[in-house]
Design a protein around this motif. Sequence first.
Motif, PDB file in Angstrom:
ATOM      1  N   LEU A  74       0.845  -1.198   0.000  1.00  0.00           N
ATOM      2  CA  LEU A  74       0.000   0.000   0.000  1.00  0.00           C
ATOM      3  C   LEU A  74       0.876   1.242   0.000  1.00  0.00           C
ATOM      4  N   LYS A  75       0.248   2.409   0.072  1.00  0.00           N
ATOM      5  CA  LYS A  75       1.006   3.650   0.172  1.00  0.00           C
ATOM      6  C   LYS A  75       1.614   3.753   1.578  1.00  0.00           C
ATOM      7  N   PRO A  76       2.827   4.324   1.689  1.00  0.00           N
ATOM      8  CA  PRO A  76       3.449   4.472   3.005  1.00  0.00           C
ATOM      9  C   PRO A  76       2.511   5.148   4.006  1.00  0.00           C
ATOM     10  N   GLY A  77       2.448   4.555   5.194  1.00  0.00           N
ATOM     11  CA  GLY A  77       1.616   5.094   6.258  1.00  0.00           C
ATOM     12  C   GLY A  77       0.204   4.526   6.309  1.00  0.00           C
ATOM     13  N   GLU A  78      -0.201   3.767   5.300  1.00  0.00           N
ATOM     14  CA  GLU A  78      -1.542   3.181   5.357  1.00  0.00           C
ATOM     15  C   GLU A  78      -1.560   2.066   6.392  1.00  0.00           C
ATOM     16  N   ILE A  79      -2.699   1.937   7.055  1.00  0.00           N
ATOM     17  CA  ILE A  79      -2.863   1.000   8.168  1.00  0.00           C
ATOM     18  C   ILE A  79      -3.945  -0.001   7.798  1.00  0.00           C
ATOM     19  N   ARG A  80      -3.697  -1.261   8.090  1.00  0.00           N
ATOM     20  CA  ARG A  80      -4.702  -2.296   7.839  1.00  0.00           C
ATOM     21  C   ARG A  80      -4.684  -3.328   8.949  1.00  0.00           C
ATOM     22  N   VAL A  81      -5.867  -3.865   9.229  1.00  0.00           N
ATOM     23  CA  VAL A  81      -5.985  -5.049  10.071  1.00  0.00           C
ATOM     24  C   VAL A  81      -5.675  -6.222   9.147  1.00  0.00           C
ATOM     25  N   ALA A 133       5.039  10.001   6.928  1.00  0.00           N
ATOM     26  CA  ALA A 133       3.829   9.198   6.699  1.00  0.00           C
ATOM     27  C   ALA A 133       3.669   8.139   7.780  1.00  0.00           C
ATOM     28  N   VAL A 134       4.762   7.505   8.170  1.00  0.00           N
ATOM     29  CA  VAL A 134       4.683   6.459   9.196  1.00  0.00           C
ATOM     30  C   VAL A 134       4.515   7.078  10.583  1.00  0.00           C
ATOM     31  N   LYS A 135       5.169   8.200  10.853  1.00  0.00           N
ATOM     32  CA  LYS A 135       4.958   8.896  12.136  1.00  0.00           C
ATOM     33  C   LYS A 135       3.479   9.265  12.291  1.00  0.00           C
ATOM     34  N   ASN A 136       2.883   9.779  11.222  1.00  0.00           N
ATOM     35  CA  ASN A 136       1.458  10.136  11.263  1.00  0.00           C
ATOM     36  C   ASN A 136       0.591   8.902  11.470  1.00  0.00           C
ATOM     37  N   ALA A 137       0.973   7.788  10.854  1.00  0.00           N
ATOM     38  CA  ALA A 137       0.214   6.545  11.024  1.00  0.00           C
ATOM     39  C   ALA A 137       0.280   6.061  12.466  1.00  0.00           C
ATOM     40  N   VAL A 138       1.438   6.205  13.098  1.00  0.00           N
ATOM     41  CA  VAL A 138       1.578   5.807  14.507  1.00  0.00           C
ATOM     42  C   VAL A 138       0.634   6.641  15.371  1.00  0.00           C
ATOM     43  N   GLU A 139       0.557   7.941  15.114  1.00  0.00           N
ATOM     44  CA  GLU A 139      -0.369   8.813  15.854  1.00  0.00           C
ATOM     45  C   GLU A 139      -1.811   8.374  15.607  1.00  0.00           C
ATOM     46  N   GLU A 140      -2.122   7.994  14.363  1.00  0.00           N
ATOM     47  CA  GLU A 140      -3.474   7.526  14.038  1.00  0.00           C
ATOM     48  C   GLU A 140      -3.800   6.218  14.780  1.00  0.00           C
ATOM     49  N   VAL A 141      -2.826   5.322  14.857  1.00  0.00           N
ATOM     50  CA  VAL A 141      -3.037   4.076  15.608  1.00  0.00           C
ATOM     51  C   VAL A 141      -3.269   4.393  17.084  1.00  0.00           C
ATOM     52  N   TYR A 142      -2.476   5.310  17.633  1.00  0.00           N
ATOM     53  CA  TYR A 142      -2.650   5.718  19.035  1.00  0.00           C
ATOM     54  C   TYR A 142      -4.067   6.231  19.274  1.00  0.00           C
ATOM     55  N   GLN A 143      -4.539   7.107  18.399  1.00  0.00           N
ATOM     56  CA  GLN A 143      -5.894   7.639  18.528  1.00  0.00           C
ATOM     57  C   GLN A 143      -6.934   6.531  18.365  1.00  0.00           C
ATOM     58  N   GLY A 144      -6.676   5.598  17.459  1.00  0.00           N
ATOM     59  CA  GLY A 144      -7.595   4.481  17.243  1.00  0.00           C
ATOM     60  C   GLY A 144      -7.698   3.573  18.456  1.00  0.00           C
ATOM     61  N   ILE A 145      -6.581   3.372  19.144  1.00  0.00           N
ATOM     62  CA  ILE A 145      -6.593   2.529  20.345  1.00  0.00           C
ATOM     63  C   ILE A 145      -7.386   3.211  21.453  1.00  0.00           C
TER      64      ILE A 145
END
Length: 168
Positions: A74-81, A133-145
């Motif tokens: 996927l594109k860098p920073g995209e998150i998937r289960v 992109a990955v730093k932002n994804a980590v923040e998004e995962v934190y918010q998701g948790i």
Amino acid sequence: MSKTMTAPKVVLTVGNSMMGDDGAGPLLAELMETNPIEGWIVINGGSAPENVSYQVRELQPQCVVIVDAADIGLKPGEIRVIDPDYIAEMFIMSTHNMPLNFLIDQLKDDIPYITFLGIQPDLVGFYYPMTEAVKNAVEEVYQGIKSWRVDYFPELEVCDEDEEEIEE
């Protein structure tokens, strides 16, 4: 640890902070240690998460979320289960000692709900910095948790050749 100190939910992070975007997991662990989320305990598994599986089991959690950088196309920073059953089939690139599906299968014996969250890396190599992109994804995962629901993040869609033939 006594049974009265059990945690209902655990985040097990995986990765190597010296390898650019592979440090997504350790960055999330650092963020959660600095800014704890009520009801969650974080364990940084580093690049050998099987070495801390006993710590996860000791906590007797009902839910474990494993977070790692995963090359899933996927594109860098995209998150998937990612369905753990697909990890071995997809040959997901890993910098770790043991494929994560082995660890997940081992933990399934004691833990009812295990979710694997993969963050698409861009640059993985010694001494590379982590991309924005990955730093932002980590923040998004934190918010998701913080507002955890299993369907908060989309599932990785895996194309099964048998299903394609049936649909045609």
